[in-house]
Design a protein around this motif. Structure first.
Motif, PDB file in Angstrom:
ATOM      1  N   GLU A 254       0.847  -1.199   0.000  1.00  0.00           N
ATOM      2  CA  GLU A 254       0.000   0.000   0.000  1.00  0.00           C
ATOM      3  C   GLU A 254       0.877   1.242   0.000  1.00  0.00           C
ATOM      4  O   GLU A 254       1.772   1.373   0.827  1.00  0.00           O
ATOM      5  CB  GLU A 254      -0.870  -0.034   1.252  1.00  0.00           C
ATOM      6  CG  GLU A 254      -1.843   1.097   1.377  1.00  0.00           C
ATOM      7  CD  GLU A 254      -2.706   0.901   2.586  1.00  0.00           C
ATOM      8  OE1 GLU A 254      -3.837   0.427   2.418  1.00  0.00           O
ATOM      9  OE2 GLU A 254      -2.250   1.180   3.710  1.00  0.00           O
TER      10      GLU A 254
ATOM     11  N   LYS B 140      -5.842   8.143  -0.086  1.00  0.00           N
ATOM     12  CA  LYS B 140      -6.073   7.099  -1.090  1.00  0.00           C
ATOM     13  C   LYS B 140      -4.751   6.428  -1.424  1.00  0.00           C
ATOM     14  O   LYS B 140      -3.703   7.057  -1.405  1.00  0.00           O
ATOM     15  CB  LYS B 140      -6.688   7.698  -2.350  1.00  0.00           C
ATOM     16  CG  LYS B 140      -8.085   8.236  -2.095  1.00  0.00           C
ATOM     17  CD  LYS B 140      -8.741   8.703  -3.357  1.00  0.00           C
ATOM     18  CE  LYS B 140     -10.139   9.201  -3.040  1.00  0.00           C
ATOM     19  NZ  LYS B 140     -10.854   9.589  -4.238  1.00  0.00           N
ATOM     20  N   ASP B 141      -4.844   5.153  -1.775  1.00  0.00           N
ATOM     21  CA  ASP B 141      -3.647   4.420  -2.171  1.00  0.00           C
ATOM     22  C   ASP B 141      -3.356   4.641  -3.648  1.00  0.00           C
ATOM     23  O   ASP B 141      -4.045   5.418  -4.322  1.00  0.00           O
ATOM     24  CB  ASP B 141      -3.759   2.936  -1.818  1.00  0.00           C
ATOM     25  CG  ASP B 141      -4.832   2.201  -2.617  1.00  0.00           C
ATOM     26  OD1 ASP B 141      -5.349   2.743  -3.627  1.00  0.00           O
ATOM     27  OD2 ASP B 141      -5.157   1.060  -2.238  1.00  0.00           O
TER      28      ASP B 141
ATOM     29  N   LYS C 275      -6.170   4.471  -6.099  1.00  0.00           N
ATOM     30  CA  LYS C 275      -7.262   5.430  -5.848  1.00  0.00           C
ATOM     31  C   LYS C 275      -8.324   4.877  -4.899  1.00  0.00           C
ATOM     32  O   LYS C 275      -9.427   5.373  -4.830  1.00  0.00           O
ATOM     33  CB  LYS C 275      -7.929   5.884  -7.149  1.00  0.00           C
ATOM     34  CG  LYS C 275      -6.986   6.430  -8.194  1.00  0.00           C
ATOM     35  CD  LYS C 275      -6.358   7.719  -7.742  1.00  0.00           C
ATOM     36  CE  LYS C 275      -5.504   8.294  -8.871  1.00  0.00           C
ATOM     37  NZ  LYS C 275      -4.368   9.011  -8.400  1.00  0.00           N
ATOM     38  N   LYS C 276      -7.971   3.847  -4.143  1.00  0.00           N
ATOM     39  CA  LYS C 276      -8.865   3.262  -3.151  1.00  0.00           C
ATOM     40  C   LYS C 276      -8.683   3.991  -1.820  1.00  0.00           C
ATOM     41  O   LYS C 276      -7.551   4.231  -1.389  1.00  0.00           O
ATOM     42  CB  LYS C 276      -8.553   1.778  -2.985  1.00  0.00           C
ATOM     43  CG  LYS C 276      -9.436   1.065  -2.001  1.00  0.00           C
ATOM     44  CD  LYS C 276      -9.040  -0.395  -1.888  1.00  0.00           C
ATOM     45  CE  LYS C 276      -9.787  -1.032  -0.731  1.00  0.00           C
ATOM     46  NZ  LYS C 276      -9.248  -2.348  -0.409  1.00  0.00           N
ATOM     47  N   GLN C 277      -9.794   4.348  -1.178  1.00  0.00           N
ATOM     48  CA  GLN C 277      -9.723   5.075   0.089  1.00  0.00           C
ATOM     49  C   GLN C 277      -9.056   4.223   1.161  1.00  0.00           C
ATOM     50  O   GLN C 277      -9.312   3.034   1.284  1.00  0.00           O
ATOM     51  CB  GLN C 277     -11.116   5.483   0.548  1.00  0.00           C
ATOM     52  CG  GLN C 277     -11.095   6.349   1.784  1.00  0.00           C
ATOM     53  CD  GLN C 277     -12.470   6.898   2.136  1.00  0.00           C
ATOM     54  OE1 GLN C 277     -13.431   6.734   1.389  1.00  0.00           O
ATOM     55  NE2 GLN C 277     -12.565   7.544   3.267  1.00  0.00           N
TER      56      GLN C 277
END
Length: 146
Positions: free
Chosen positions: A32, A61-62, A65-67
Motif C-alpha cells: 500500500e 487514497k492508495d 485510488k482506493k480510500q
C-alpha cells in the motif's frame, strides 16, 4: 504523485539491521502506497517569523485510488505537523508486512534530499532511518535479510 507505475519512482530495500540497500529497483506488487504530499498547508507565524503546518480536510487514497482508513497514517501525519517547520514537498506513507514507513522531502530551498522514517507502533512515533540523495523519491521499501 510517485506511484508504483511511475518510471522515476525509486524502491529501496531495507535490511533487517535498519540500513538501506542502494541497489537495484524492485517491483511493487501489493504494498500500500499513500501519497499525502498535498494535504499540508504552511503558514507563517509573523511574531516569531517561523513556519508551521496544518492539514486540510482530506481523504487518503492508495496508488489504486482506493480510500485508505488507517489510524497509524493519521498519527504519522500529526507527527509531521507537530515537528516540521518547513513546507512539505513530498510525503509518502507505505507499509510492508511488518512495519510502516514514510518518505519526507521538505521544500526548504536548500537541496532535494529526503528522509526515510520508520513508524514504531510501540513508541507511536516515526524515527529517521536514512537519507536519500537529490531527486530520489522513495515510495516503497522491501524488508530483506542478508
Amino acid at each position: 504523485m510517485n506511484t508504483a507505475n511511475d518510471e522515476k519512482t525509486l524502491y529501496r530495500k531495507l535490511l533487517v539491521n535498519g540500513e538501506l540497500d542502494k541497489g537495484k529497483k524492485f517491483k511493487v506488487k501489493n504494498e500500500e502506497i499513500v501519497d499525502a504530499s498535498d494535504i499540508f498547508i504552511d503558514h507563517v507565524n509573523r511574531k516569531s517569523n517561523s513556519i508551521y503546518l496544518t492539514v486540510k480536510k482530506h481523504v487518503l487514497k492508495d496508488q489504486f485510488k482506493k480510500q485508505v482508513r488507517n489510524p497509524i497514517y493519521n498519527r504519522m501525519i500529526k507527527q509531521v505537523v507537530k515537528e516540521q517547520q518547513h513546507p512539505i514537498f513530498v510525503f509518502t506513507m507505505f507499509k510492508t508486512k511488518n512495519h510502516y514507513y514514510a518518505y519526507l522531502a521538505l521544500n526548504a530551498g536548500i537541496d532535494d534530499t529526503g528522509t526515510i522514517y520508520r513508524y514504531s507502533k510501540k513508541d507511536k512515533k516515526m524515527s529517521g532511518i536514512g537519507q536519500t540523495s537529490n531527486d530520489e523519491h522513495v515510495v516503497a521499501i522491501r524488508e530483506i535479510t542478508r
